[in-house]
Design a protein around this motif. Structure first.
Motif, mmCIF file in Angstrom:
data_model
loop_
_atom_site.group_PDB
_atom_site.id
_atom_site.type_symbol
_atom_site.label_atom_id
_atom_site.label_comp_id
_atom_site.label_asym_id
_atom_site.label_seq_id
_atom_site.Cartn_x
_atom_site.Cartn_y
_atom_site.Cartn_z
ATOM 1 N N LEU A 1 34.956 38.345 34.775
ATOM 2 C CA LEU A 1 35.490 38.883 36.131
ATOM 3 C C LEU A 1 36.644 38.211 36.680
ATOM 4 O O LEU A 1 36.807 37.191 36.431
ATOM 5 N N SER A 2 37.329 38.990 37.407
ATOM 6 C CA SER A 2 38.748 38.803 38.010
ATOM 7 C C SER A 2 38.471 37.495 38.855
ATOM 8 O O SER A 2 37.409 37.457 39.639
ATOM 9 N N PRO A 3 39.318 36.458 38.966
ATOM 10 C CA PRO A 3 39.060 35.353 39.927
ATOM 11 C C PRO A 3 39.510 35.900 41.351
ATOM 12 O O PRO A 3 38.921 35.351 42.253
ATOM 13 N N LYS A 4 39.714 37.150 41.483
ATOM 14 C CA LYS A 4 39.781 37.742 42.622
ATOM 15 C C LYS A 4 38.685 38.233 43.306
ATOM 16 O O LYS A 4 38.614 38.486 44.561
ATOM 17 N N LEU A 5 37.530 38.350 42.400
ATOM 18 C CA LEU A 5 36.487 38.971 43.202
ATOM 19 C C LEU A 5 35.499 37.875 43.690
ATOM 20 O O LEU A 5 35.431 36.527 43.257
ATOM 21 N N GLN A 6 35.383 37.959 44.961
ATOM 22 C CA GLN A 6 34.557 37.126 45.834
ATOM 23 C C GLN A 6 33.223 37.322 46.182
ATOM 24 O O GLN A 6 32.774 38.524 46.359
ATOM 25 N N GLY A 7 32.415 36.327 46.282
ATOM 26 C CA GLY A 7 30.854 36.669 46.673
ATOM 27 C C GLY A 7 30.016 37.093 45.746
ATOM 28 O O GLY A 7 28.768 37.373 45.933
#
Length: 163
Positions: free
Chosen positions: A140-146
């Motif tokens: 998953l992209s490090p931009k994905l939060q939560g």
């Protein structure tokens, strides 16, 4: 019948996976046990229809599993008329009672005792044999939060956002 040690089994399975020949490998393993199996590829709709009609002697079915054992047992092993995932046609009043009880008990220790009894019945009757337990890596992209991973391997994006 040839007896294979664990290393031989793992090596054969890995070779079969690498070559995309899991079905062939399964047929070969069954043949070594004296079981003749014919692989008949079908689409998902046909598999569901055959399963619901209890027309399968053996099938593969992709199931990710669920974090709560109810999602991995009730729909597969409870006596349910009509359409269900109880394709083996399991019908055991004692098993049904235990499966129903687990849905009314919230105490973890008590549920564990009930599921231990369920597992023993399923071991004795062996209505299904689970032969594949896939490793499900996720990137998953490090931009994905939560994002919170769940043990069943399914991706759930209800409460996620991009940074």
């Amino acid at each position: 019948m040839t007896t294979l040690d664990e290393a031989d089994k793992k090596a054969r399975l890995e070779r079969a996976r690498e070559a995309g020949l899991f079905r062939y490998s399964l047929v070969q393993e069954l043949a070594e046990a004296g079981i003749t199996a014919n692989v008949v590829p079908v689409d998902g709709a046909r598999q569901l229809a055959d399963g619901h009609n209890k027309a399968l002697e053996m099938t593969t079915y992709n199931w990710s599993g669920r974090p709560d054992p109810d999602g991995n047992t009730y729909q597969f092993f409870h006596t349910t008329p009509g359409v269900s995932l109880n394709w083996a046609g399991v019908s055991n009043p004692e098993l049904d009672k235990l499966l129903e009880q687990t849905r009314t008990v919230s105490d973890h220790t008590e549920r564990k005792k009930l599921y231990s009894q369920i597992i023993q019945i399923l071991r004795d009757e062996t209505p299904a044999l689970f032969v594949v337990h896939p490793i499900e890596p996720k990137a998953l992209s490090p931009k994905l939060q939560g994002y919170i991973p769940v043990p069943d391997g399914m991706l759930r994006f209800k409460d996620v956002w991009l940074k």
